[in-house]
Design an enzyme around this catalytic site. Structure first.
Site, mmCIF file in Angstrom:
data_model
loop_
_atom_site.group_PDB
_atom_site.id
_atom_site.type_symbol
_atom_site.label_atom_id
_atom_site.label_comp_id
_atom_site.label_asym_id
_atom_site.label_seq_id
_atom_site.Cartn_x
_atom_site.Cartn_y
_atom_site.Cartn_z
ATOM 1 N N TYR A 1 1.005 -0.991 -0.038
ATOM 2 C CA TYR A 1 0.019 0.529 -0.223
ATOM 3 C C TYR A 1 0.657 1.376 -0.030
ATOM 4 O O TYR A 1 2.014 1.415 1.023
ATOM 5 C CB TYR A 1 -1.025 -0.091 1.114
ATOM 6 N N ASP B 1 9.258 2.794 -1.442
ATOM 7 C CA ASP B 1 7.942 3.847 0.143
ATOM 8 C C ASP B 1 8.958 3.271 1.206
ATOM 9 O O ASP B 1 8.600 2.473 1.820
ATOM 10 C CB ASP B 1 7.234 2.810 -0.363
ATOM 11 N N LYS C 1 4.717 9.878 7.619
ATOM 12 C CA LYS C 1 4.842 9.053 9.729
ATOM 13 C C LYS C 1 5.919 9.309 10.496
ATOM 14 O O LYS C 1 5.502 11.022 11.200
ATOM 15 C CB LYS C 1 4.903 7.479 9.090
HETATM 16 P P1 KE4 Z 1 -0.516 8.109 4.650
HETATM 17 O O1 KE4 Z 1 -0.893 9.402 3.468
HETATM 18 O O2 KE4 Z 1 -1.914 7.918 4.988
HETATM 19 O O3 KE4 Z 1 -0.208 9.651 5.118
HETATM 20 O O4 KE4 Z 1 0.272 7.146 3.924
HETATM 21 C C1 KE4 Z 1 0.060 6.347 2.772
HETATM 22 C C2 KE4 Z 1 1.056 5.365 3.156
HETATM 23 C C3 KE4 Z 1 1.850 5.703 2.244
HETATM 24 N N1 KE4 Z 1 2.498 4.666 2.231
HETATM 25 C C4 KE4 Z 1 3.096 3.502 3.028
HETATM 26 C C5 KE4 Z 1 4.088 1.958 3.435
HETATM 27 C C6 KE4 Z 1 2.061 3.452 3.807
HETATM 28 O O5 KE4 Z 1 2.345 2.214 4.722
HETATM 29 C C7 KE4 Z 1 0.697 4.759 3.927
HETATM 30 C C8 KE4 Z 1 0.169 4.438 5.680
HETATM 31 N N2 KE4 Z 1 -0.100 3.351 5.914
HETATM 32 C C9 KE4 Z 1 -1.180 3.320 6.412
HETATM 33 C C10 KE4 Z 1 -1.382 2.155 7.216
HETATM 34 N N3 KE4 Z 1 -0.346 1.144 6.654
HETATM 35 C C11 KE4 Z 1 -1.595 5.102 7.323
HETATM 36 C C12 KE4 Z 1 -2.852 4.417 8.136
HETATM 37 C C13 KE4 Z 1 -4.340 4.599 6.966
HETATM 38 O O6 KE4 Z 1 -4.774 4.327 6.071
HETATM 39 O O7 KE4 Z 1 -5.981 4.597 8.582
#
Ligand code: KE4
Length: 424
Positions: free
Chosen positions: A144, A239, A267
């Site tokens: 993801y 990523d 994060k």
């Molecule tokens: P954000 O747009 O949520 O800040 O980041 C997206 C993203 C990009 N790349 C990786 C590897 C990620 O894990 C994420 C976002 N992670 C999720 C949970 N695995 C965030 C939690 C959520 O979606 O509420």
């Protein structure tokens, strides 16, 4: 465990927000109960609207590596706020933060700050396409990378539990340039490069997959991706939104000693405030506006409050790298507790752990890739989640998320958690 107030808040929330939440995984949809509304957090604990205390292993999905409401970070935010919340103009803090990131991750010679991981990855893809003048991107099933249209294909994280791997509302034309390979399957990558020779701009990978649960890269998987992207004149994009400053200070690229062409961050880089970042080789980043033809912008990019939190967080981590050894010890204690539970009760649980990242899969298969990850019994996971919650342990409300520990998790926290894992 009384959750009356959370339930009342939930009834109100669903009137104004889809599912009553601002991110799907928070809705607890795959764990069979309504979500808790959190009121405050400190250190390793979070507290819900009914005053229940939980030891937190979600850590806001990774950012809270120092623990919640770290005094020094909060103080920097408080001081910065007194000078105004946003200017829409360059500031010294952005120089300090990007210099710090580049020092910690030397592959990131030039960096652009944005406001989320999604924005970082979306922009890195556009940059890769603008630089290579090729359109296709390889991503991996179950990984993801945020919710930009072109990447919501066989995505991981909540997109997995919603059983909607390909989101509605994304025209097929937006994803025809997104090719899907299988994590840890080198042949699936080489076949795409043969089939689409000369058309692939980049390979986008979570160097440690953490959105199908934690799945470790096999021995030479990442070095293979590095080699084939060199050979095929495509870019390698790591990523590191989760692994950055988490797997070690230098992230996965330092841990595995692989130099990507572009890296995306989120994060931890914001210390809990909204920051994403993308960057890499200077010659590639020169294509980004206003220097070059790849447009990307953001009202709150490099926000002075967020950069204050990010700078302080990275400074603390840089000064106290022993934190990473401590985090690994804590994660190993948890991993051992799950293994003891599996052996002791003959329960089908498999644990993947690397550094401070771990996942307990409710399956008897070794979890090495997407197919073995999704063999997990999500019903059993849901029952385990509810049991842990009842006993004051807050783990991810989804089988396909990672478990995070922080510098604030005490020996007592770990002892209590490991006991509960073993006994239930
Ligand atoms: P954000 O747009 O949520 O800040 O980041 C997206 C993203 C990009 N790349 C990786 C590897 C990620 O894990 C994420 C976002 N992670 C999720 C949970 N695995 C965030 C939690 C959520 O979606 O509420």
């Amino acid at each position: 465990m009384k959750t009356q107030k959370s339930e009342e808040l939930y009834q109100k929330a669903v009137k104004f927000m889809p599912g009553g939440v601002n991110s799907p995984v928070r809705a607890f949809g795959s764990v069979g109960r309504t979500p808790l509304f959190i009121e405050r957090a400190k250190g390793s604990k979070i507290y819900d609207a009914d005053g229940n205390e939980y030891i937190d292993y979600v850590c806001s999905w990774g950012p809270a590596i120092l623990g919640h409401a770290h005094e020094e970070v909060v103080e920097e935010v408080r001081k910065a706020a007194l000078d105004g919340l946003t200017y829409g103009a360059p500031t010294k803090k952005e120089i300090i933060l990007t210099e710090l990131i580049s020092e910690i991750m030397p592959s990131m010679e030039m960096i652009r700050l944005v406001s989320s991981g999604t924005e970082a990855v979306m922009s890195a893809i556009r940059t890769a396409r603008g630089y290579t003048k090729k359109d296709m991107i390889i991503k991996f099933r179950g990984c993801y990378h945020g919710h930009s249209d072109g990447l919501l294909v066989k995505a991981g994280s909540a997109a997995l539990t919603q059983s909607v791997p390909d989101s509605a509302g994304v025209p097929a034309s937006y994803t025809e340039n997104t090719l899907i390979a299988d994590y840890n399957d080198k042949a699936s990558v080489s076949q795409l490069f043969e089939r689409f020779k000369g058309k692939i701009a980049a390979v986008l990978v979570e160097p440690v997959a953490a959105n199908m649960g934690v799945v470790l890269p096999e021995e030479d998987f990442l070095s293979y991706l590095r080699e084939i992207t060199y050979k095929e004149e495509a870019l390698l994009i790591f990523d590191e939104v989760i692994t950055g400053f988490r797997l070690g200070l230098g992230g996965a690229q330092a841990y595995f000693n692989i130099k990507p062409d572009l890296t995306t961050l989120g994060k931890i880089v914001g210390g809990g405030m909204p920051i994403g970042a993308y960057g890499g080789r200077r010659d590639i980043m020169q294509v980004v506006s206003p220097l070059g033809p790849v447009y990307q912008a953001g009202t709150l990019s490099g926000n002075p409050i967020a950069t204050a939190a990010g700078i302080k967080t990275l400074e603390i981590l840089k000064k106290n790298t022993f934190i990473y050894q401590e985090l690994e010890v804590k994660a190993k204690l948890l991993a051992d507790a799950y293994a003891d539970r599996a052996a002791g009760k003959g329960e089908a649980i498999k644990v993947n752990q690397i550094g401070s990242l771990l996942s307990a899969f409710f399956t008897d298969k070794e979890v090495k890739d997407y197919n073995s990850a999704v063999s997990s019994d999500t019903g059993k996971y849901a029952a385990y989640f509810r049991t842990m919650l009842e006993q004051g342990i807050y783990v991810a409300p989804s089988q396909y998320e990672a478990m995070f520990v922080s510098a604030a998790h005490s020996e007592a926290d770990l002892e209590k958690t490991c006991r509960i894992i073993r006994e239930n």
